[in-house]
Enzyme design. Structure first.
Site, mmCIF file in Angstrom:
data_model
loop_
_atom_site.group_PDB
_atom_site.id
_atom_site.type_symbol
_atom_site.label_atom_id
_atom_site.label_comp_id
_atom_site.label_asym_id
_atom_site.label_seq_id
_atom_site.Cartn_x
_atom_site.Cartn_y
_atom_site.Cartn_z
ATOM 1 N N HIS A 126 38.975 34.031 4.772
ATOM 2 C CA HIS A 126 39.926 33.219 4.031
ATOM 3 C C HIS A 126 39.637 32.108 3.318
ATOM 4 O O HIS A 126 40.302 31.334 2.985
ATOM 5 C CB HIS A 126 41.063 32.822 4.878
ATOM 6 C CG HIS A 126 41.767 33.965 5.866
ATOM 7 N ND1 HIS A 126 41.217 35.031 6.802
ATOM 8 C CD2 HIS A 126 42.891 34.759 5.390
ATOM 9 C CE1 HIS A 126 41.874 35.840 6.968
ATOM 10 N NE2 HIS A 126 43.105 35.743 6.432
ATOM 11 N N GLU A 133 46.783 44.388 -3.169
ATOM 12 C CA GLU A 133 46.300 43.659 -4.171
ATOM 13 C C GLU A 133 46.120 44.295 -5.536
ATOM 14 O O GLU A 133 46.560 44.067 -6.377
ATOM 15 C CB GLU A 133 45.033 42.620 -3.904
ATOM 16 C CG GLU A 133 45.583 41.328 -2.922
ATOM 17 C CD GLU A 133 45.620 41.752 -1.471
ATOM 18 O OE1 GLU A 133 46.060 40.935 -0.705
ATOM 19 O OE2 GLU A 133 45.330 42.809 -0.980
#
Length: 323
Positions: A127, A58
């Site tokens: 998540h 990321e």
């Protein structure tokens, strides 16, 4: 009727068609079609120079997107889930958000960063969180939370046109929702909207909690309670005028926020109401937030942790009973 997922895909597609500077980049956005199938089919239509699969890094691909934006491109960066965005926090907060200020306005970073957020799919603690308030805390960012199919379709185009970084939060429980798309945007992306008019109580929310809150308003109407529902839509900058005007009319407020209670966006909104709308209130402002635990995996515990219709109704009734 189109789904939220399909509306977001069409928004990306139209952006790609209308501006050669636009490209989509992120994990699994190409060959896999996106973790939530938002970008399905776009690789076949636009090729791998504009639909770019990235490594699981990321910080790397968000940084590359920021560099591309500085170079004149209009990148759309997809981060698979808000939890993973923490790996790119330095790039987003220390670089994208500060560049215009630190350069005296000489450099802008026109990048759009999309990420899934929220719980409800049994994806467990790494998540499923709602960290929108973390980003709404940061000057230099605009933070959007589209809750309707129409907003999913139209807010992206405004975000791409913005000269500064825009973060878009897409709640995972919204992707399958379907409804007709309006012919044009209702209001600019930074404006809140009254989704249901009322006179007795203001319910303030955004994103994945909007539909629960509208259901609550319907249930309360059976008890003769007229609840007004405010959809914030944009979390930074906040459209304070809209929810303050609503509270001035109803004199009571409940804020529904899937973030944790401590340090929540709901707490900020409550403070704004106390500072700028105190004399309108006939009862203390209440917050309905996620319980102070990492989101559980087990379905029954996940439901218990999150704001639900029953808990919002209970909060609304307690506010209505206060004198």
């Amino acid at each position: 009727m189109p789904s939220y997922r399909e509306a977001m895909r069409e928004a990306i597609r139209q952006a790609l068609l209308s501006d050669p500077r636009v490209f989509l980049m992120g994990e699994d956005v190409g060959h896999y079609g996106g973790c939530y199938a938002v970008s399905k089919g776009l690789l076949d239509e636009f090729g791998d120079q504009r639909i770019i699969d990235t490594p699981l890094s990321e910080s790397g691909f968000v940084g590359a997107g920021i560099g591309a934006a500085l170079g004149g491109m209009r990148p759309i960066i997809e981060i698979m889930t808000v939890n993973f965005s923490l790996l790119a926090l330095d790039q987003i907060v220390n670089t994208a958000a500060t560049m215009s200020h630190m350069s005296g306005g000489q450099f802008n970073v026109p990048v759009v960063i999309r990420m899934a957020c929220g719980a409800g799919l049994q994806l467990a603690a790494q998540h499923s969180h709602s960290l929108e308030n973390w980003y709404a805390h940061v000057p230099g960012l605009k933070v959007l939370a589209p809750a309707t199919v129409s907003d999913a379709r139209y807010m992206l185009a405004e975000a791409i046109a913005d000269p500064d970084p825009v973060v878009i939060f897409e709640h995972v429980m919204l992707y399958n929702t379907a409804e007709e798309i309006a012919a044009k945007p209702d209001v600019p992306m930074t404006r809140a909207l009254i989704r249901r008019a009322g006179t007795d109580l203001t319910l303030i929310t955004y994103g994945g909690s909007l539909h629960k809150t509208l259901e609550v308003a319907q249930l309360l109407s059976a008890d003769g309670i007229s609840a007004e529902v405010v959809d914030l839509r944009c979390l930074r900058p906040l459209d304070t005028a809209t929810f303050l005007a609503s509270v001035a009319k109803t004199h009571r407020a409940v804020i529904v926020d899937e973030g944790w209670h401590t340090g929540s966006l709901a707490g900020e909104i409550s403070a704004i109401i106390m500072e700028d709308g105190f004399w309108s209130l006939d009862a203390a402002v209440k917050r309905v937030c996620t319980r102070e635990v990492p989101i559980p995996y087990a379905a029954h515990l996940e439901r218990l942790a999150l704001p639900q219709v029953a808990t919002i109704v209970a909060a609304a009734r307690s506010v209505m009973a206060s004198q």
